[in-house]
Design a protein around this motif. Structure first.
Motif, PDB file in Angstrom:
ATOM      1  N   TYR A   1       0.817  -1.198   0.000  1.00  0.00           N
ATOM      2  CA  TYR A   1       0.000   0.000   0.000  1.00  0.00           C
ATOM      3  C   TYR A   1       0.867   1.270   0.000  1.00  0.00           C
ATOM      4  O   TYR A   1       0.672   2.170  -0.821  1.00  0.00           O
TER       5      TYR A   1
ATOM      6  N   TRP B   1      -1.918   8.127  -1.431  1.00  0.00           N
ATOM      7  CA  TRP B   1      -2.791   7.192  -0.724  1.00  0.00           C
ATOM      8  C   TRP B   1      -2.472   7.357   0.755  1.00  0.00           C
ATOM      9  O   TRP B   1      -1.351   7.069   1.195  1.00  0.00           O
ATOM     10  N   THR B   2      -3.431   7.809   1.522  1.00  0.00           N
ATOM     11  CA  THR B   2      -3.178   8.055   2.940  1.00  0.00           C
ATOM     12  C   THR B   2      -4.214   7.427   3.866  1.00  0.00           C
ATOM     13  O   THR B   2      -3.991   7.358   5.065  1.00  0.00           O
ATOM     14  N   ASP B   3      -5.347   6.967   3.323  1.00  0.00           N
ATOM     15  CA  ASP B   3      -6.439   6.524   4.198  1.00  0.00           C
ATOM     16  C   ASP B   3      -6.087   5.325   5.078  1.00  0.00           C
ATOM     17  O   ASP B   3      -6.645   5.185   6.162  1.00  0.00           O
ATOM     18  N   ARG B   4      -5.166   4.490   4.677  1.00  0.00           N
ATOM     19  CA  ARG B   4      -4.807   3.323   5.487  1.00  0.00           C
ATOM     20  C   ARG B   4      -3.507   3.490   6.268  1.00  0.00           C
ATOM     21  O   ARG B   4      -3.127   2.593   7.021  1.00  0.00           O
TER      22      ARG B   4
ATOM     23  N   TRP C   1      -3.811   2.883   9.966  1.00  0.00           N
ATOM     24  CA  TRP C   1      -4.380   1.626  10.450  1.00  0.00           C
ATOM     25  C   TRP C   1      -3.412   0.920  11.393  1.00  0.00           C
ATOM     26  O   TRP C   1      -2.203   0.848  11.128  1.00  0.00           O
TER      27      TRP C   1
ATOM     28  N   TYR D   1      -7.876  -1.565  -4.398  1.00  0.00           N
ATOM     29  CA  TYR D   1      -6.596  -0.928  -4.700  1.00  0.00           C
ATOM     30  C   TYR D   1      -5.935  -1.665  -5.844  1.00  0.00           C
ATOM     31  O   TYR D   1      -6.036  -2.890  -5.957  1.00  0.00           O
TER      32      TYR D   1
ATOM     33  N   GLU E   1     -10.838  18.573  -1.509  1.00  0.00           N
ATOM     34  CA  GLU E   1     -10.197  17.945  -0.355  1.00  0.00           C
ATOM     35  C   GLU E   1      -8.894  18.669  -0.047  1.00  0.00           C
ATOM     36  O   GLU E   1      -8.324  19.329  -0.912  1.00  0.00           O
TER      37      GLU E   1
END
Length: 190
Positions: free
Chosen positions: A46, A55-58, A61, A104, A175
């Motif tokens: 990822y 890509w930052t949403d995960r 986690w 993804y 955003e």
């Protein structure tokens, strides 16, 4: 912090015959399912694939959250290897009523532009269509869908369309502009 307009396109295939496979690239390129849930490996993929396209949403986690996600029935990670080195991946996720999302998909920057992406997308979409064969109890796939956005690679939309995906929705949202995280800070030149 400034805001940017981000366009998100949603595309779909509604029958296995919609898939238009790409030719396999030359050389020793293999695609293998990562069958053992590995939060470390999935986070590596990822961050390495999405680091230069924000890509930052995960990234936030926890290990437990990664494990919980990867162990869900119908979640699969297929990894492209070029001469034994991970080059990119595609993650599939079964949803309700025979729908499978390509959550993804992408290549590590060093492997882009070498015809691996079309092959990986073709292979992954094929695995989305036969996902229920590997997961007893899941409904047969009736629809495969994906979304891409204006922050993704410049060839992403074209690749999806050449593989037979058809546009069904477009949205534009503002955003906050985020820094390019890379797989580690400062990994990509500015």
């Amino acid at each position: 912090m400034t805001n940017i307009a981000v366009t998100t396109w949603s595309l779909e295939q509604t029958a296995p015959s919609d898939l238009l496979p790409a030719a396999a690239p030359e050389g020793d390129v293999r695609i293998v399912r990562s069958e053992v849930p590995s939060p470390e490996f999935s986070r590596f993929l990822y961050a390495s694939v999405g680091g230069d396209i924000r890509w930052t949403d995960r990234l936030g986690w926890s290990y437990a959250r990664w494990r919980e996600h990867l162990e869900r029935p119908g979640v699969e990670t297929w990894v492209a290897y070029d001469r034994g080195t991970p080059a990119g991946y595609i993650e599939l996720e079964a949803q309700d009523d025979g729908v499978v999302e390509i959550v993804y998909f992408g290549l590590i920057p060093a492997f882009r532009g070498r015809r691996i992406g079309g092959h990986l997308l073709s292979y992954g979409a094929g695995r989305a269509w036969d996902l229920a064969d590997r997961w007893p109890g899941l409904a047969p796939t009736k629809r495969v869908w994906v979304h891409t956005c204006s922050k993704d690679g410049e060839h992403a939309m074209d690749n999806y369309e050449r593989r037979g995906f058809k546009l069904f929705d477009t949205q534009v949202e503002e955003e906050a502009e985020a820094d390019t995280p890379g797989p580690w800070p400062g990994a990509y030149p500015v």
